[in-house]
Structure formats: C-alpha cells, structure tokens
Write a protein that holds these residues in place. Structure first.
Motif, PDB file in Angstrom:
ATOM      1  N   PHE B 121       0.470  -1.257  -0.058  1.00  7.77           N
ATOM      2  CA  PHE B 121      -0.115   0.221   0.339  1.00  7.77           C
ATOM      3  C   PHE B 121       0.730   1.164   0.081  1.00  7.77           C
ATOM      4  O   PHE B 121       1.479   1.404   0.584  1.00  7.77           O
ATOM      5  CB  PHE B 121      -0.912  -0.336   1.399  1.00  7.77           C
ATOM      6  N   LEU B 122       0.808   2.005  -0.571  1.00  6.57           N
ATOM      7  CA  LEU B 122       1.345   3.383  -1.118  1.00  6.57           C
ATOM      8  C   LEU B 122       0.499   4.589  -0.863  1.00  6.57           C
ATOM      9  O   LEU B 122       1.125   5.995  -0.154  1.00  6.57           O
ATOM     10  CB  LEU B 122       2.032   3.932  -2.694  1.00  6.57           C
ATOM     11  N   VAL B 123      -0.864   4.441  -0.326  1.00  4.92           N
ATOM     12  CA  VAL B 123      -1.956   5.924   0.318  1.00  4.92           C
ATOM     13  C   VAL B 123      -2.138   6.230   0.775  1.00  4.92           C
ATOM     14  O   VAL B 123      -2.758   7.307   1.174  1.00  4.92           O
ATOM     15  CB  VAL B 123      -3.333   5.572  -0.863  1.00  4.92           C
ATOM     16  N   PHE B 124      -1.844   4.821   2.149  1.00  8.98           N
ATOM     17  CA  PHE B 124      -1.989   5.569   3.597  1.00  8.98           C
ATOM     18  C   PHE B 124      -0.929   6.646   4.469  1.00  8.98           C
ATOM     19  O   PHE B 124       0.203   6.591   4.033  1.00  8.98           O
ATOM     20  CB  PHE B 124      -2.003   5.058   4.738  1.00  8.98           C
ATOM     21  N   PRO B 125      -1.005   7.474   5.616  1.00 13.99           N
ATOM     22  CA  PRO B 125       0.312   8.162   5.418  1.00 13.99           C
ATOM     23  C   PRO B 125       1.114   6.904   6.674  1.00 13.99           C
ATOM     24  O   PRO B 125       1.848   6.459   6.587  1.00 13.99           O
ATOM     25  CB  PRO B 125      -0.265   8.606   6.878  1.00 13.99           C
ATOM     26  N   LYS B 193       4.992  12.808   2.501  1.00 15.01           N
ATOM     27  CA  LYS B 193       4.060  13.531   1.155  1.00 15.01           C
ATOM     28  C   LYS B 193       4.050  12.830  -0.122  1.00 15.01           C
ATOM     29  O   LYS B 193       3.178  12.627  -0.902  1.00 15.01           O
ATOM     30  CB  LYS B 193       5.205  14.908   0.677  1.00 15.01           C
ATOM     31  N   SER B 195       5.409   9.032  -2.738  1.00 13.04           N
ATOM     32  CA  SER B 195       5.688   7.798  -2.641  1.00 13.04           C
ATOM     33  C   SER B 195       7.465   7.411  -2.573  1.00 13.04           C
ATOM     34  O   SER B 195       7.833   6.218  -2.996  1.00 13.04           O
ATOM     35  CB  SER B 195       4.951   7.003  -2.638  1.00 13.04           C
TER      36      SER B 195
END
Lengths: 177, 283
Positions: B121-125, B193, B195
């Motif tokens: 996953f790359l979309v979360f903080p 900010k 990835s």
C-alpha cells in the motif's frame, strides 16, 4: 437472488475492488485516495434493523482494515455512517412509505435530489472522520482540509460512475404498505 | 434498577453504536499491542492468502522491472567478489584467512532470506506491506527487510506463513543513515508527502554534500547491515535557524513495483540489545 446472498456477494466485491483495484492505483497526490467501498453501506436495504446496519458497517470497515493493516481506522468511520444512515433516510425520504414500497436507497426510490444529498452527506462524514483520525498522526491543518476535499471529490466521482454503470432497478412493491 | 434497563433498551441503538465505535478506536490507538493479538495472526494468514492469489496475476505486469532490478543487484554483488581484485605487485599476495569464514557460523552477523512481496500500500500516511514468509520460515518481529535496490522496512508482525512489514513510507519509521562519501550519520524519516521521497535530518552543515550523493544505512542501526542504499540526495534545504541540513532523498526502492525482498536477520542483535539494556538499568 435473495437479499442476503446479494449483499454477501456485494460485500466481497466491494472489499476486493477497494483493496486490489483502487488502492493499487499509483498515488497521484497524497491527498487523493479513491474510496468507494462504503457505498455498500449506502446501498443496504431499508428494512434492515438499525443495530444490524451498524454491525455490518463495523464488519465492512474491519475487513478492509485487516487488508491494510490499520485495525480500527476504517471500522470507526464506517460505524459512524452506519449509525447516522437511518436518521438521514428519515429526514430525506420524500413521500410517506417510500421506505416500505422500495427495497433500498437509490435515485428512483428516494428521488434523485434527496438521494444525492444522502450520498454527499454520508461521503463527507466518512471521509472527514477518516482523515481526522489520520490527522492525529500527521498534525497538519492543510492535510486535514486538502485531503477531506480531495478525497470526497474523488469518492463522489467514483460513486457517480458506479451508479451509472450498475444501474439498480427498483421495483415498486404495492402490497407492502 | 428497572429504569436502567428501560433506559438501555430505549437507547439500545446508540449504546450499540458507542460500543462498536469504542472497540474500533481502541484497536486503532492500541495498535502496537494489538499486533501481537492472536486473531490478528489468523486475519494475517487469510488476507495473505487472498493477496497471494491476486499477486500471482499482478506479478506478470512487473516482470520486466523486477528482472532489471535483480540483474542490477547481481552486477553489484559480482563486482564485490574478491577474484575481481588483483594487485600487480608480486610482493603483495592476496591470502584468504580461513578462520573468519568458519563453517560453524559463529562469526556470521547477518542472514538473508528471500521473500516474495504479496501486497503493498502506498496511499496512507502509515503504509504496510505483506511478504510470503512467516515464523515457520524463520521470520520474526524486528527484522529488517530490503529490496534488490535498497531499504524497504521492518517486520512488525509475523504469522505462520506471512509477515507484515512496516514500510519506510510510514510516519513512525526511522532509519539511521550515513553519507556514503564522508561517513557522517543522520536520521531518515518519511514526511508522508510523496511515495518516492524521504527526508534526512540531523546532518551537520560541516559535511560537504552535493545533489546525487548516496545515503546508505549506518553501522549504528540494528535492523540493517551497514551500506545498504536508502536513497540519493535530490534537494538540500539549508535551514538558517539550525546547524543541520535537511536533505530530501529519492528512495532507492521503487515501492510501487517491488516484487522480491530479502529479510535480514541480525544474529547478534539479541546480545547487543541485552548488553545495552543492562547498561541502562545500572544507571
């Protein structure tokens, strides 16, 4: 197909599409996260007990959380919209007994304007609560504001596409009232 | 007493909602303890299996990139062979001491295990990914994970056949970095900010640094062996109010397409940890 089977299939499909299609899209910007899975909660039938809706929402969120390894994050947001859903339906339902003569919330059963309001408000609440919980880690006001707006926009776009692609025919059931 | 029951029944929906909400928030805020909970392990196995199915298909689309990064890693490792080095001077003879390479394994510090990445996953903080190797194959909590190109993350939870790895792209991740050229160290964080960018802090301004310099793992961290590439400098922020640089790095690992990883076990970590804790207790 019975309601139960239909909803179980929907549950699995929404989770799989969210995890393996929408979350795998290379991130455009850190604010843009395409959320669609909570549309499952908005599509649940009218005649489901309120406790049931809350519990199913919790399960949906928790299942997604087990995939993303963030236990509780999506579950909290889903439980909130699952709980608020019946209140909104009560306020927005246009004519007496529409929730008895139709199966589930949609443009045809509720009328397009009330349905759009219903989707907009619940999408906003879901995303706002989700980003608020993430914000406790990030601690930036720009993040909170930007992400809520961007995510809600993307979610609404995705919901619109889904509604157009999978148009749900709602039959008017005369004998039920 | 009866009134209490009436009250609860009247507001049952609300109480049920409250219980669910508290359960969710409890899980969220006690995440670190929750990792070790038994049913998290079961959930891990199930999501791992589903992810593995999906990955079987997705893997084909990344074959080209995966091959390239593996070939590059081979090239780098081949260039480190001692046969590549020969001294023309006949008085200097290259001798291999047999003792450091003893077969009993006493001197080995790092052990590498290959692991397939099944989900990312790359979309979360706070991002995690799953790898197809678990306690049955020797993976435990607190082991470093590297890709063919560089640092990836640290194992936070291992079930029987799958493990959850805290990615470098996690707001709480922190890796001790070193400028490859000069040997100065600093801390590498992710600012949430982008990835493919991380931040390096605590690097004194006395260190000569230019764009394109390599930042590798330092000898001070316990998770990673020294000299694993973290990233290359893309931007140098000169903070006027402090004596330290803030560097922006491009990560060596391409997190969106990584398919193979290595779990690094530090065989001497326990001894070091025990010693350091004993010192802390004595003070």
């Amino acid at each position: 197909m019975s309601d139960l089977v239909r909803n179980i299939i929907r549950f699995v499909l929404f989770i799989l599409i969210q995890v393996y299609v929408l979350f795998q899209i290379p991130p455009l910007h850190r604010f843009v996260v395409p959320y669609l899975y909570f549309l499952y909660i908005l599509w649940l039938p009218f005649n489901m007990p309120r406790v049931g809706v809350t519990f199913v929402s919790f399960l949906l969120g928790l299942t997604l959380d087990f995939f993303t390894k963030t236990p509780g994050l999506h579950a909290a947001a889903c439980t909130l919209i699952g709980y608020l859903r019946p209140f909104l339906i009560n306020i927005l339902i246009p004519q007496e007994g529409a929730d008895k003569s139709y199966k589930s919330p949609s443009g045809t059963s509720m009328g397009w304007a009330p349905y759009a309001t219903y989707v907009l408000i619940l999408t906003f609440i879901h995303n706002f609560y989700l980003v608020l919980l993430e914000w406790l880690d990030v601690k930036s006001f720009v993040f909170l504001l930007g992400k809520v707006v961007a995510t809600t926009g993307v979610s609404l776009l995705l919901i619109m596409i889904t509604e157009l692609l999978f148009f749900r025919k709602e039959k008017f059931r005369t004998n039920s009232v | 007493m009866r009134n209490i029951f009436v009250f609860i029944r009247k507001f049952f929906n609300f109480f049920f909602f409250l219980v669910m909400q508290i359960a969710a928030l409890y899980m969220l805020f006690h995440y670190n303890q929750f990792h070790e909970a038994a049913f998290m392990g079961v959930a891990n196995e199930i999501t791992g299996k589903v992810s593995k199915r999906y990955n079987n298909i997705e893997y084909y689309f990344h074959l080209k990139k995966t091959n390239e990064s593996l070939a590059k890693e081979n090239e780098r490792l081949r260039n480190m062979l001692k046969e590549d080095f020969e001294v023309a001077d006949t008085s200097a003879v290259l001798k291999t001491d047999s003792i450091p390479y003893d077969t009993t394994g006493i001197r080995r510090k790092y052990l590498y295990r290959d692991a397939k990445v099944v989900n990312r996953f790359l979309v979360f903080p706070n991002n995690y990914f799953s790898i197809h190797r678990g306690t049955n194959q020797g993976v435990r909590k607190d082991m470093g994970v590297i890709s063919p190109d560089g640092v990836m993350g640290v194992v936070v939870n291992a079930s029987e056949n799958y493990s959850v790895v805290m990615s470098l792209l996690h707001l709480q991740s922190s890796v001790s970095g070193r400028v490859k050229k000069s040997g100065e160290t600093g801390q590498v964080y992710w600012d949430g900010k982008s990835s493919d960018a991380v931040i390096m802090k605590n690097l004194p301004k006395s260190v000569p640094i230019t764009k394109g310099d390599s930042i590798v793992t330092s000898q001070y961290g316990t998770y990673f062996p020294p000299g694993i590439l973290i990233g290359t400098v893309t931007e140098i922020v000169d903070d006027k109010s402090s004596n330290f640089y803030v560097l922006k790095l491009k990560t060596a690992t391409n997190f969106s397409s990584v398919e193979h990883s290595m779990v690094v076990e530090n065989l001497q970590a326990e001894e070091q940890k025990k010693l350091e804790e004993a010192v802390k207790k004595n003070q």
